[in-house]
Scaffold this motif. Structure first.
Motif, PDB file in Angstrom:
ATOM      1  N   ASP A  46       0.671  -1.289  -0.084  1.00 12.01           N
ATOM      2  CA  ASP A  46       0.012  -0.066   0.031  1.00 12.01           C
ATOM      3  C   ASP A  46       0.655   1.115   0.008  1.00 12.01           C
ATOM      4  OD1 ASP A  46      -2.007   1.869   0.294  1.00 12.01           O
ATOM      5  OD2 ASP A  46      -2.444   1.498   2.283  1.00 12.01           O
ATOM      6  N   TRP A  48       0.233   4.086   0.443  1.00 11.95           N
ATOM      7  CA  TRP A  48      -0.206   5.158   1.588  1.00 11.95           C
ATOM      8  C   TRP A  48       0.160   4.893   2.901  1.00 11.95           C
ATOM      9  CZ3 TRP A  48      -2.174   9.531  -0.099  1.00 11.95           C
ATOM     10  CH2 TRP A  48      -2.983   9.570  -1.297  1.00 11.95           C
ATOM     11  N   THR A  49       0.595   3.432   3.335  1.00 11.74           N
ATOM     12  CA  THR A  49       1.308   3.106   4.160  1.00 11.74           C
ATOM     13  C   THR A  49       2.789   3.241   4.416  1.00 11.74           C
ATOM     14  OG1 THR A  49       1.133   0.922   3.900  1.00 11.74           O
ATOM     15  CG2 THR A  49      -0.735   1.787   5.198  1.00 11.74           C
ATOM     16  N   PRO A  51       4.804   5.058   1.860  1.00  7.34           N
ATOM     17  CA  PRO A  51       5.057   5.716   0.616  1.00  7.34           C
ATOM     18  C   PRO A  51       6.533   5.935   0.222  1.00  7.34           C
ATOM     19  CG  PRO A  51       5.001   7.346   2.520  1.00  7.34           C
ATOM     20  CD  PRO A  51       4.704   5.991   2.973  1.00  7.34           C
TER      21      PRO A  51
END
Length: 79
Positions: A46, A48-49, A51
């Motif tokens: 992910d 977003w977790t 970057p």
């Protein structure tokens, strides 16, 4: 999810129940594996977790790109 199983008419009922039980166990095992695998993938892939700050940064070599981005992207006159 729906599963259709075609079985011969000559298959004894007890054997059919055994095969269905084995299939259920297999599906439960696969579902548990998939759930664990999905959680692990989501945690590691992910953006977003975790970057990667260098990923969106691209050196275009154009000094005024931020000011004239519409010109370079869409052909509009420079500002």
């Amino acid at each position: 999810m729906q599963i259709t199983i075609n079985v011969p008419d000559t298959l004894p009922e007890e054997r059919l129940k055994q095969r269905i039980k084995e299939l259920e166990q297999s599906l439960i095992t696969e579902a548990k594996f998939f759930a664990v695998f999905s959680k692990q993938q989501a945690a590691t892939d992910d953006p977003w977790t975790t970057p990667d700050v260098s990923l969106p940064a691209t050196d275009t070599g154009i000094e005024d790109f931020s000011i004239n981005h519409d010109h370079y992207l869409y052909g509009i006159d420079k500002q």
